[in-house]
Design an enzyme around this catalytic site. Structure first.
Site, PDB file in Angstrom:
ATOM      1  CE1 TYR A 246       1.101  -0.177   4.405  1.00  0.00           C
ATOM      2  CE2 TYR A 246      -0.062   1.920   4.380  1.00  0.00           C
ATOM      3  CZ  TYR A 246       0.802   1.041   4.996  1.00  0.00           C
ATOM      4  OH  TYR A 246       1.359   1.374   6.197  1.00  0.00           O
TER       5      TYR A 246
ATOM      6  CE  LYS B  29       3.166   3.121   3.174  1.00  0.00           C
ATOM      7  NZ  LYS B  29       3.273   3.128   4.635  1.00  0.00           N
TER       8      LYS B  29
ATOM      9  CD  GLU C 160       9.502   1.727  10.503  1.00  0.00           C
ATOM     10  OE1 GLU C 160       9.416   2.692   9.722  1.00  0.00           O
ATOM     11  OE2 GLU C 160       9.543   0.544  10.111  1.00  0.00           O
TER      12      GLU C 160
ATOM     13  CG  LEU D 158       8.194   2.297   4.857  1.00  0.00           C
ATOM     14  CD1 LEU D 158       7.899   1.078   3.995  1.00  0.00           C
ATOM     15  CD2 LEU D 158       6.921   3.070   5.129  1.00  0.00           C
TER      16      LEU D 158
HETATM   17  N1  PDD Z   1       2.627   5.121   7.242  1.00  0.00           N
HETATM   18  N2  PDD Z   1       7.216   3.871   8.992  1.00  0.00           N
HETATM   19  C1  PDD Z   1       6.084   3.153   8.925  1.00  0.00           C
HETATM   20  C2  PDD Z   1       6.040   1.817   9.554  1.00  0.00           C
HETATM   21  C3  PDD Z   1       4.965   3.677   8.252  1.00  0.00           C
HETATM   22  O1  PDD Z   1       3.839   2.955   8.171  1.00  0.00           O
HETATM   23  C4  PDD Z   1       5.037   4.965   7.681  1.00  0.00           C
HETATM   24  C5  PDD Z   1       3.891   5.593   6.948  1.00  0.00           C
HETATM   25  C6  PDD Z   1       6.248   5.677   7.791  1.00  0.00           C
HETATM   26  C7  PDD Z   1       6.432   7.032   7.176  1.00  0.00           C
HETATM   27  O2  PDD Z   1       6.521   6.942   5.790  1.00  0.00           O
HETATM   28  P1  PDD Z   1       6.053   8.141   4.835  1.00  0.00           P
HETATM   29  O3  PDD Z   1       6.802   9.338   5.257  1.00  0.00           O
HETATM   30  O4  PDD Z   1       6.430   7.682   3.480  1.00  0.00           O
HETATM   31  O5  PDD Z   1       4.564   8.294   5.012  1.00  0.00           O
HETATM   32  C8  PDD Z   1       7.322   5.094   8.439  1.00  0.00           C
HETATM   33  C9  PDD Z   1       1.457   5.582   6.524  1.00  0.00           C
HETATM   34  C10 PDD Z   1       1.272   7.055   6.573  1.00  0.00           C
HETATM   35  C11 PDD Z   1       0.258   4.811   7.036  1.00  0.00           C
HETATM   36  O6  PDD Z   1       0.421   3.616   7.267  1.00  0.00           O
HETATM   37  O7  PDD Z   1      -0.824   5.367   7.176  1.00  0.00           O
END
Ligand code: PDD
Length: 285
Positions: free
Chosen positions: A33, A148, A180, A205
């Protein structure tokens, strides 16, 4: 007006947006996703999200059912059809709906592609002013967190524990270091003004917002170090913050009930948030 979703080639009212119970996303979490922010009806840092989507699907040998150029067109059309001003576009691609439950990849099954939008005023979110509290939990996830994947059960449990504790995020800990957040990348600002965030690798991620914030900080000659840090180090830091597509840059003001510095969002966090918002608006598509 009912929200419109996208399902396998069609724009349909949310109540009609359905996939099969044999969909491998549902049965096996066999899917990928992405979440991209929308400001003023435009997609934020979407090229970065689509590049990560291509990488993630490649890592699990899943072929995208559409080109990334077409995916962006669909994202934009969905934003327009929903009159979305500020919020997010969620997209998910799975290995499709098979005729049964075989673990190995099915043959001649078209991947599922769905999208929906949600409304959120990311810029004026109340937590942007106050910062968020976080709790720590053991990182229970699989070994390929750089993908992801929609297999988010560990994050669901972590974020539920945070919600029960009245916290906005859970920081996941492995071998004494922060990996994270449940859905965000973690940063600290050390006492000697170094911005520290864990290096990319299979443990985390590769956050799109993280990547942009690191680049924007370096362009401004701010010192950035990509390495793991502990909770003790975060509690001794000047500031702590998280980044994600749905939060941008957000201060962390306490960890497990202990204040970070004076328990208020710090100047570097506020500055990076402003810089990121400026970048986001200037590069939106
Ligand atoms: N999540 N780490 C994890 C485990 C994440 O699920 C996300 C983002 C991030 C940050 O990544 P980015 O800057 O590309 O959004 C780091 C999204 C927002 C979600 O699951 O809703």
């Amino acid at each position: 007006m009912e929200q419109i979703a996208y399902v396998n080639g069609s724009f349909v009212p949310l109540s009609e947006a359905k996939v099969s119970i044999f969909d491998r996303g549902f049965l096996f979490a066999d899917g990928i996703y992405e979440v991209a922010a929308v400001l003023d009806g435009k997609l934020i840092d979407n090229a970065s999200h689509l590049a990560r989507l291509e990488r993630s699907v490649g890592e699990i040998e899943l072929a995208l059912p559409e080109t990334t150029a077409r995916i962006q067109e669909i994202q934009k059309e969905l934003v327009a059809r929903n009159d979305l001003v500020n919020g997010m576009v969620y997209l998910e691609v799975t290995r499709g709906a098979d005729t049964g439950r075989d673990f190995a990849f099915p043959k001649n099954v078209k991947p599922t592609l769905i999208m929906f939008t949600s409304t959120k005023d990311i810029i004026n979110a109340p937590s942007a002013k106050t910062g968020i509290n976080v709790i720590t939990v053991p990182d229970l996830r699989w070994a390929r967190r750089d993908i992801k994947s929609v297999a988010l059960l560990a994050q669901v449990l972590a974020k539920q524990a945070a919600a029960v504790a009245g916290a906005g995020e859970a920081w996941m800990i492995e071998d004494g270091k922060v990996t994270e957040g449940g859905s965000s990348s973690c940063f600290i600002l050390t006492q000697d003004d170094v911005i520290v965030t864990r290096q990319n690798g299979s443990e985390i991620l590769p956050g799109c917002t993280r990547k942009a914030v690191v680049a924007l900080a370096e362009e401004r000659q701010l010192r950035v170090e990509e390495r793991a840090f502990s909770v003790e180090e975060a509690l001794a830091a000047k500031e702590a913050f998280v980044t994600s597509a749905s939060l941008f840059v957000q201060a962390v003001v306490s960890i497990d009930g202990k204040k970070v510095a004076d328990g208020k969002p710090g100047p570097m966090t506020n500055r990076l948030r402003e810089i990121y918002i400026e970048f986001a608006k200037a590069t939106a598509v």
